[in-house]
Scaffold this motif. Structure first.
Motif, short mmCIF file in Angstrom:
data_model
loop_
_atom_site.label_atom_id
_atom_site.label_comp_id
_atom_site.label_asym_id
_atom_site.label_seq_id
_atom_site.Cartn_x
_atom_site.Cartn_y
_atom_site.Cartn_z
N SER A 89 6.50 -6.25 1.51
CA SER A 89 5.23 -6.08 0.80
C SER A 89 4.96 -4.61 0.57
CB SER A 89 4.09 -6.72 1.60
OG SER A 89 4.00 -6.17 2.90
N CYS A 90 4.28 -4.32 -0.50
CA CYS A 90 3.99 -2.91 -0.82
C CYS A 90 2.82 -2.41 0.01
CB CYS A 90 3.72 -2.76 -2.32
SG CYS A 90 2.16 -3.44 -2.87
N THR A 138 0.18 -0.92 -0.81
CA THR A 138 -1.03 -0.86 -1.64
C THR A 138 -1.28 0.56 -2.14
OG1 THR A 138 -2.77 -0.39 -0.04
CG2 THR A 138 -2.06 -2.69 -0.24
N CYS A 139 -2.00 0.63 -3.24
CA CYS A 139 -2.41 1.92 -3.81
C CYS A 139 -3.65 1.69 -4.65
CB CYS A 139 -1.27 2.53 -4.65
SG CYS A 139 -0.97 1.63 -6.19
N ARG A 160 -3.99 1.15 -7.67
CA ARG A 160 -3.85 0.16 -8.73
C ARG A 160 -4.10 -1.26 -8.24
NH1 ARG A 160 0.85 3.23 -9.89
NH2 ARG A 160 2.13 1.65 -8.86
N THR A 161 -4.17 -1.43 -6.92
CA THR A 161 -4.32 -2.77 -6.35
C THR A 161 -5.70 -3.33 -6.61
OG1 THR A 161 -2.78 -2.14 -4.59
CG2 THR A 161 -4.07 -4.15 -4.25
N ASN A 162 -5.75 -4.51 -7.20
CA ASN A 162 -7.03 -5.13 -7.54
C ASN A 162 -7.28 -6.44 -6.80
OD1 ASN A 162 -8.12 -3.30 -9.57
ND2 ASN A 162 -6.37 -3.91 -10.83
N LEU A 172 -4.60 -7.41 -1.09
CA LEU A 172 -3.18 -7.55 -0.80
C LEU A 172 -2.90 -7.60 0.70
CD1 LEU A 172 -0.32 -7.65 -2.08
CD2 LEU A 172 -0.15 -5.24 -1.46
N GLY A 205 1.18 -5.85 -4.95
CA GLY A 205 -0.23 -5.75 -5.33
C GLY A 205 -0.48 -5.35 -6.75
N CYS A 206 0.58 -5.17 -7.54
CA CYS A 206 0.41 -4.63 -8.88
C CYS A 206 1.29 -5.38 -9.88
CB CYS A 206 0.76 -3.14 -8.88
SG CYS A 206 0.81 -2.39 -10.49
N GLY A 253 5.11 -4.75 -10.01
CA GLY A 253 5.50 -5.86 -9.14
C GLY A 253 6.85 -6.47 -9.44
N GLU A 281 -5.50 -15.95 -9.24
CA GLU A 281 -5.39 -15.25 -7.95
C GLU A 281 -5.61 -16.19 -6.77
OE1 GLU A 281 -7.90 -11.94 -5.41
OE2 GLU A 281 -7.98 -11.85 -7.59
#
Length: 353
Positions: A263-264, A266-267, A269-271, A274, A299-300, A304, A336
Motif C-alpha cells: 500500500s502507498c 498516502t500523500c 492527492r489522496t481523497n 486510505l 490512494g490515487c 494507482g 468508493e
C-alpha cells in the motif's frame, strides 16, 4: 545451508531440522491449570497459523492439565519447565510432545538425569534453552559480562551434559534481548551444533518495538540459513506473534502462501481514507491463506494503476469512487463504498479468475 545439515527431530506429528520447513511457535499466556482458557487460546493460535505451542508448567495441576488440553487441540504442545525437575517428569507422563528446560536451573546432575531418563523412556525431545538473563556466574566472570561467546559455551555445555547421559533427541535455543548479540551467538553456534535451533529475540517488547527487533534479529539469523523453528516474542496477545512470524518468513522467501499486501504511504492527492482501507484489507486477506498473490491498495487514481502493476490485483481510491486493477490494467470503476466488498468477491473467486 546450515539447516539442511541438522538432525531431524519429531515433535508430536511435526518434524523439524534437516531442511524441513521452518515452523512457527508461540506460547500461551493463560494459566495452564485453566484448561478452558488455555484450549481457547491455542485454538485461536492454530487458526492464525501456529505450528507448535508452548505452555508453562509450574505446578503438578498444570502438568495434569496437559493431558486434557492435548485432547482438544491439533498442534504439538511443549511444556516449559523452570527450577522443579519433577514438573518436567510429570509433564512428560501427561503427554507433553516436547519439554523445554535450562539444565542450569533444574539443579543437580542427578535431577537432570531423572528428566533425561524420563524423556528417553517416552522418546520426548528436550529443548535445551539458554537465556542471556540466566547465564551462569562462572561464564559471566570468564568473559567479563554476558557475551555471545558465553551463551554458546553455556549451550554447548548443557548439550554435552545430556549427550553424556545417553540422549540426543534435542533442540537448542539461545536467546537474548540484545539483537546483535543474539545474531552473533547463532552465527557462532550453528557450525558447532548438529541439533535443530529454535530462534527468537527474547523479551523483545511491545507490539511496535518487539516487531522491529524481531524482524531485524530473525532476518539476520534466518537469512544465513540458521533456524528451524521461530518465535516472535511480543508483550500482548500471542496471536499477533503468528502474523509477524509469517510475514518475516514470507518476506525472506522461506514460506509460501498467504496474500502480500502493498500500500502507498498516502500523500496530498489522496481523497479517501486510505489508511483505514489498507488496514481493513490487511485484516480481510487473512481469510485467504490459500492464495499466494500480491494485493495493492493505492490512494490515487492517477498513479494507482502504474504503482500497482506488479500486483496481481489492486484497488485505487479517488474522490467518491475507485478503480479495480488487475496486472496493472484498470478493469472497472467502483463506488468508493464498495471497494472492500468488490475486492473480497474477487479474492473469493480467484481460482475462477
Amino acid at each position: 545451508m546450515y539447516r539442511e545439515q541438522t538432525k531431524v527431530v519429531k515433535i508430536g506429528d511435526r518434524v523439524i531440522g534437516g531442511g524441513n520447513p521452518i515452523l512457527i511457535q508461540s506460547m500461551t499466556n493463560t494459566k495452564t491449570e485453566d484448561v478452558e482458557a488455555t484450549v481457547a487460546q491455542i485454538l485461536e493460535l492454530e487458526a492464525a497459523g501456529c505450528d507448535i505451542i508452548r505452555s508453562t508448567v509450574p505446578t503438578l495441576e498444570a502438568a495434569k492439565a496437559l493431558g486434557e488440553i492435548k485432547k482438544r487441540i491439533h498442534i504439538p504442545i511443549v511444556a516449559d519447565i523452570h527450577f522443579d525437575y519433577r514438573m518436567a517428569i510429570a509433564a512428560i507422563e501427561n503427554g507433553a510432545d516436547k519439554i523445554r528446560i535450562n539444565p542450569g536451573n533444574i539443579g543437580s546432575s542427578e535431577r537432570v538425569k531423572a528428566v533425561v531418563d524420563k524423556a528417553k523412556e517416552y522418546n520426548v525431545p528436550i529443548r535445551v534453552g539458554v537465556n542471556s538473563g540466566s547465564l551462569e556466574k562462572h561464564i559471566i566472570e570468564k568473559y567479563g559480562k554476558v557475551t555471545a561467546e558465553g551463551l554458546v559455551e553455556s549451550a554447548l555445555d548443557k548439550v554435552k551434559m545430556i549427550e553424556d547421559m545417553g540422549y540426543d533427541n534435542l533442540v537448542v535455543s539461545i536467546k537474548s534481548s540484545d539483537v546483535l548479540m543474539c545474531a552473533r551467538a547463532h552465527e557462532l553456534l550453528a557450525p558447532k551444533c548438529q541439533y535443530p535451533l529454535h530462534v527468537g529475540i527474547t523479551e523483545a517488547g511491545t507490539l511496535f518495538r518487539g516487531n522491529i527487533k524481531s524482524a531485524i534479529g530473525l532476518g539476520i539469523i534466518l537469512n544465513q540459513g540458521i533456524g528451524d523453528t521461530i518465535r516472535v516474542s511480543l508483550t500482548g496477545d500471542p496471536v499477533n506473534e503468528i502474523a509477524s512470524a509469517k510475514q518475516i518468513l514470507k518476506t525472506l522467501g522461506l514460506r509460501k502462501g498467504g496474500i502480500e499486501v502493498v500500500s502507498c504511504p498516502t500523500c496530498g492527492r489522496t481523497n479517501i481514507d486510505l489508511i483505514g482501507l489498507a488496514n481493513e484489507v490487511e485484516k480481510m486477506v487473512t481469510e485467504f491463506d490459500n492464495l499466494n498473490i500480491k494485493v495493492a491498495v493505492m490512494g490515487c487514481v492517477v498513479n494507482g494503476p502504474g504503482e500497482a502493476k506488479e500486483a496481481d490485483i489492486g484497488i485505487a481510491g479517488g474522490k467518491g469512487e475507485g478503480l479495480l486493477i488487475k496486472k496493472g490494467q484498470v478493469v472497472r470503476k467502483i463506488p468508493e463504498s464498495d471497494l472492500l466488498a468488490v475486492l473480497r468477491e474477487e479474492l473469493s473467486n480467484w481460482n475462477e479468475a
